[in-house]
Enzyme design. Structure first.
Site, PDB file in Angstrom:
ATOM      1  N   SER A 130       0.825  -1.210   0.000  1.00  0.00           N
ATOM      2  CA  SER A 130       0.000   0.000   0.000  1.00  0.00           C
ATOM      3  C   SER A 130       0.858   1.258   0.000  1.00  0.00           C
ATOM      4  CB  SER A 130      -0.890   0.001   1.251  1.00  0.00           C
ATOM      5  OG  SER A 130      -1.492   1.264   1.453  1.00  0.00           O
ATOM      6  N   TYR A 157      -2.765  -0.137   9.976  1.00  0.00           N
ATOM      7  CA  TYR A 157      -2.856  -0.718   8.639  1.00  0.00           C
ATOM      8  C   TYR A 157      -1.536  -0.555   7.888  1.00  0.00           C
ATOM      9  CZ  TYR A 157      -4.050  -1.102   3.701  1.00  0.00           C
ATOM     10  OH  TYR A 157      -4.054  -1.442   2.368  1.00  0.00           O
TER      11      TYR A 157
END
Length: 325
Positions: A130, A157
């Protein structure tokens, strides 16, 4: 059908479904894995899965990727040699409320796939990382580069995604199988995730509800259309690194768009003006994302083709059909 089946984890997810479709389109056999959790409306996941399940060469396995024994057996029994590992617990804000979901899906799940690959002679593991690994950085220069520092995650995350990259680096070195990590930049389009801003804004604008604009609208994102993302994923799958090498690649549009500009483009596509409530930045959010895609371009010729206006128009057309279906 071409060779051994490719395993695609998260196949009932947004990116996973589209990647599986592209692979099937070119004649590959695909085994999809998904746990079908209820992070968002499971009916959307079921509808995505239904698009795949009627196709020749596809099989869906309902399973938890963190079940390492099941994953190892699945890869062994099916003779899988290439894995596209896209399953993960996504979402920055959700990680503030449900941290252990990220431990299981992202950390244990990634380790499970590494072990399955290690023990079964997998020749290439491609996995989702990501843009969040870059932390909160100013929007400047020519974008975030893969060799930029990634040591200041601002969400759990992001920390789990960077951890996955480090685990992959160690496994590539220890056990020799090639791996490619893909740092996705704000993926959008038909069949997308309802927790993403463009999707939830669409629902609220059409209902006449106010949308909450975080960061007082000063944020910018490198919005990347799903077809462009799939181009990159499949191209990377076809270009494995050398034995024992782990590479990471940015996959983005490389044209960051301000949040207010995105909202304006969406309003035009919908033909409705949004009622806006300005809010401060949320914990875990970053100010901007901006992909330098020169590394991926050099490897595969990757070049995004779909501008935001066309991409949002296509999304809105799909959304209306899906909502009325």
């Amino acid at each position: 059908m071409m060779g051994a089946p490719i395993l695609v984890t998260g196949a009932a997810g947004f990116i996973g479904m589209h990647v599986a479709e592209r692979l099937l389109d070119r004649g590959e056999q695909v085994i999809g894995v998904d746990v079908f959790n209820d992070y968002y409306d499971p009916r959307l996941k079921a509808a995505r899965a239904a698009r795949l399940e009627g196709r020749d060469g596809f099989r869906m396995v309902r399973a938890d990727i963190a079940d390492h024994e099941q994953m190892r057996a699945l890869v062994a029994d099916a003779g899988v040699k290439r894995i596209v590992h896209l399953a993960a617990q996504a979402g920055v804000r959700y990680s503030l409320e449900n941290p252990f979901a990220y431990e299981r899906s992202n950390l244990a799940g990634h380790l499970s796939m590494l072990e399955a690959a290690r023990h079964n002679g997998v020749t290439h593991l491609v996995y989702a990382s990501s843009s969040s690994v870059y932390g909160d950085r100013p929007l400047e220069g020519s974008g975030f580069r893969e060799d930029d520092p990634t040591v200041q995650p601002v969400s759990l995350y992001a920390a789990t995604k960077r951890s996955c990259e480090l685990m992959s680096q160690s496994y590539a070195k220890l056990y020799g199988f090639p791996q490619s990590g893909l740092r996705f930049f704000t993926v959008y389009g038909p069949w997308g995730r309802p927790d993403m801003a463009y999707f939830s804004f669409t629902q609220k604008i059409v209902r006449g509800d106010a949308i909450e604009v975080y960061g007082e609208g000063r944020m910018a994102r490198d919005f990347t259309y799903i077809d462009d993302i799939v181009d990159g994923v499949v191209a990377v799958l076809d270009h494995p690194p050398a034995q024992g090498v782990h590479e990471v690649y940015n996959i983005g549009d490389s044209q960051p768009v301000g949040l207010m500009d995105m909202i304006s483009t969406l309003e035009t596509a919908l033909g409705v003006e949004a009622k806006k409530v300005m809010r401060p930045m949320q914990p875990g959010d970053v100010t901007a994302t901006y992909a330098d895609i020169s590394k991926l371009n050099a490897l595969t010729g990757y070049q995004p083709k779909v501008p935001l206006k066309a991409g949002l128009e296509t999304f809105v057309a799909w959304w209306r059909q899906y909502e009325n279906g």
